[in-house]
Design a protein around this motif. Sequence first.
Motif, short mmCIF file in Angstrom:
data_model
loop_
_atom_site.label_atom_id
_atom_site.label_comp_id
_atom_site.label_asym_id
_atom_site.label_seq_id
_atom_site.Cartn_x
_atom_site.Cartn_y
_atom_site.Cartn_z
N GLY A 78 -11.32 3.61 -1.43
CA GLY A 78 -9.89 3.69 -1.11
C GLY A 78 -9.23 4.95 -1.59
N GLY A 79 -9.86 5.67 -2.53
CA GLY A 79 -9.27 6.91 -3.03
C GLY A 79 -7.93 6.66 -3.68
N ARG A 80 -6.91 7.38 -3.20
CA ARG A 80 -5.58 7.26 -3.78
C ARG A 80 -4.75 6.14 -3.15
NH1 ARG A 80 -4.54 13.39 -3.07
NH2 ARG A 80 -6.61 13.26 -2.12
N CYS A 81 -5.41 5.30 -2.37
CA CYS A 81 -4.84 4.00 -1.98
C CYS A 81 -5.40 2.98 -2.97
CB CYS A 81 -5.26 3.61 -0.56
SG CYS A 81 -4.54 4.64 0.73
N ARG A 82 -4.55 2.36 -3.73
CA ARG A 82 -5.04 1.42 -4.73
C ARG A 82 -4.09 0.23 -4.88
NH1 ARG A 82 -8.16 2.55 -10.40
NH2 ARG A 82 -8.62 0.35 -10.82
N THR A 83 -4.44 -0.85 -4.22
CA THR A 83 -3.68 -2.10 -4.31
C THR A 83 -4.30 -2.97 -5.40
OG1 THR A 83 -3.33 -1.98 -1.91
CG2 THR A 83 -2.82 -4.07 -3.01
N GLU A 84 -3.47 -3.43 -6.33
CA GLU A 84 -3.97 -4.26 -7.43
C GLU A 84 -3.20 -5.58 -7.47
OE1 GLU A 84 -6.37 -3.86 -9.71
OE2 GLU A 84 -7.02 -1.87 -9.01
N ASP A 85 -3.93 -6.68 -7.65
CA ASP A 85 -3.27 -7.96 -7.86
C ASP A 85 -2.54 -7.91 -9.19
OD1 ASP A 85 -4.25 -9.09 -5.50
OD2 ASP A 85 -6.13 -9.65 -6.45
N PHE A 86 -1.29 -8.38 -9.18
CA PHE A 86 -0.48 -8.30 -10.40
C PHE A 86 0.65 -9.31 -10.27
CE2 PHE A 86 2.86 -6.16 -13.06
CZ PHE A 86 2.17 -6.23 -14.28
N GLY A 87 0.81 -10.14 -11.30
CA GLY A 87 1.83 -11.17 -11.23
C GLY A 87 1.50 -12.18 -10.15
N SER A 88 2.47 -12.52 -9.34
CA SER A 88 2.27 -13.52 -8.29
C SER A 88 1.79 -12.92 -6.98
CB SER A 88 3.59 -14.27 -8.04
OG SER A 88 4.60 -13.37 -7.63
N SER A 89 1.66 -11.60 -6.93
CA SER A 89 1.28 -10.96 -5.67
C SER A 89 0.45 -9.71 -5.96
CB SER A 89 2.53 -10.62 -4.85
OG SER A 89 2.20 -10.10 -3.60
N PHE A 90 0.87 -8.57 -5.44
CA PHE A 90 0.14 -7.32 -5.65
C PHE A 90 1.13 -6.18 -5.85
CE2 PHE A 90 0.91 -7.41 -1.08
CZ PHE A 90 1.35 -6.13 -0.82
N VAL A 91 0.62 -5.07 -6.36
CA VAL A 91 1.40 -3.83 -6.48
C VAL A 91 0.55 -2.68 -5.97
CG1 VAL A 91 2.82 -4.63 -8.41
CG2 VAL A 91 0.64 -3.48 -8.88
N GLU A 92 1.23 -1.59 -5.62
CA GLU A 92 0.54 -0.39 -5.16
C GLU A 92 0.57 0.67 -6.25
OE1 GLU A 92 -1.17 -0.29 -2.61
OE2 GLU A 92 -0.30 -1.47 -0.99
N LEU A 93 -0.58 0.97 -6.82
CA LEU A 93 -0.64 2.00 -7.85
C LEU A 93 -0.71 3.39 -7.23
CD1 LEU A 93 -3.05 0.42 -10.49
CD2 LEU A 93 -0.55 0.58 -10.57
N GLY A 94 -1.08 3.45 -5.96
CA GLY A 94 -1.17 4.73 -5.27
C GLY A 94 -0.22 4.78 -4.08
N ALA A 95 -0.76 5.17 -2.92
CA ALA A 95 0.05 5.27 -1.70
C ALA A 95 0.82 3.98 -1.47
CB ALA A 95 -0.84 5.58 -0.51
N ASN A 96 2.05 4.12 -0.98
CA ASN A 96 2.96 2.97 -0.95
C ASN A 96 3.41 2.58 0.45
OD1 ASN A 96 4.18 1.86 -3.67
ND2 ASN A 96 5.68 1.41 -2.08
N TRP A 97 3.61 3.57 1.34
CA TRP A 97 4.17 3.31 2.64
C TRP A 97 3.44 4.10 3.72
CZ3 TRP A 97 7.79 5.71 -0.93
CH2 TRP A 97 8.48 4.78 -1.74
N ILE A 98 3.75 3.74 4.96
CA ILE A 98 3.35 4.56 6.10
C ILE A 98 4.56 5.42 6.43
CG2 ILE A 98 2.61 4.56 8.50
CD1 ILE A 98 1.49 1.72 8.01
N HIS A 99 4.41 6.72 6.33
CA HIS A 99 5.53 7.63 6.57
C HIS A 99 5.66 7.93 8.07
CE1 HIS A 99 6.13 8.31 2.29
NE2 HIS A 99 4.84 8.59 2.16
N GLY A 100 6.59 7.26 8.72
CA GLY A 100 6.82 7.52 10.13
C GLY A 100 6.31 6.41 11.03
#
Length: 484
Positions: free
Chosen positions: A50-72
Amino acid sequence: MSSNSADESQDKVYGVVIIGAGIAGLTVAETLTAAGFEDFLILEASNRIGGRCRTEDFGSSFVELGANWIHGTTSENSVMVLAEENDLAIKHQLMNRARGHFYRSNGRQIDKELGAKVWTLCKEIEAEVETGHPCPSKGDKTVFTMKDYYVKRLEENLIKFQGAERPDVIAIFNCFSNYLRFHWGGEIAHIPLELCSMTPETEGGDVLIPKGTRSLVNAILSRFRCEGRLYTEKQATSISWGDDLVEVRCSSGDIYRAKCVVITVSLGYLKEHHRDLFQPSIPHDKIKAIDGLDFGLVDKIFLHYDHPFWSSEVGFGSVKLAWDDDEAVITDPENQWYKRIFSFDDVYFNPSCLCVWISCNEAYHMEHLSEEDISETCTSLLRQFLGDPSIPKPSKVIWSTWGTNQHTLGSYSCLGMRSDASHFGCLAEPLTDSNGRLRVLFAGEATHTKYHSTMHGARESGVREATRLLRYFGGIKAPTKHLE
């Protein structure tokens, strides 16, 4: 995905070895496969893909430690196309940076109408910067920077506000400066204004990804066979290229040979290792491009609360930190790292969490701290700016560490004082042997001349290099329209 143990594939000569399993590297593999070319191998240095895309389970769902959105949201955005093909994003679900309120360090909330008015002004100035607004006279400056331009425009617009409003206007500008730092990926005082139009805003806004960026990574993975072709914990330490085959040596001791190699490692990694990585050395122009471009640092801190202190019906929104001029000065980055925080935001799809945005060298110092130190500082800031000493500490904290991650050494490419308009394109140029045969190719967000620092820039670069390979090997059908 294959294990990291040595295997018989080391005796094989591959058509292509791909270094790195981020968006760019995986897209190279996907595009080759779609065209009927399957003689490739992917080597990933870390223990994850995934490289700099990094989704991690955290709390009740997930968080994005890297890339966050699709730009455009347009069909020109290959990541948006990928998301829509797999029902992973909806165009009208957009990030709204204007939400929330600005707060001063004495706990006072700035008038909402004033905040909206100044934010709109700041965004208008940002649009001027991105569309190549004429550069003012440099005066005694060698280079007129983005920060210089904002200071100038603030001075011109400050007279439009009432005297009592002006301290708040200045504080909001200081807050917006921290937004610009994480948005552009670097210190705005080091970004030449004349180069800013190289990075246009993609039309349509920032699209939310309900299942996380890992869903995009998995969608790409589903389009080619990974077993026996994708190896983790295989860090390339030497790439020997010339008139013979390309030889890739890994820190594990394994050696792989191929006709061509595609390098998709981060610009930060190239800055640190290119002198030792390539044998023979890469051309001077490419070294100049690597050294000339900057590689910024943007981090996120996530605070999880077992019992959130905000209303679940209203939500937390966004608390934007507006320091005055004297407060905003950083004399000790190691201990004043928190002054580079832009905001505390609620987290889409994770209602018990807050996200803290921080950038530049101050983020690097934050990465070295303990969970207790980060928790204590963030809590103190919330109590101070919201004027509420009863705000509890978070139940747990997680934060990104892109600056100290030895495989990335930063977050994404950005412009700097030594940057030139040609550097992104130069970085993308392949290396050929003395007979003109392709040997070493380069992909990744930092090799895209227009959409560097984005997921779609990385994806398009992967398509670009896969297409170059297909043309080189010949007789293979072209990629589909969306991958051009």
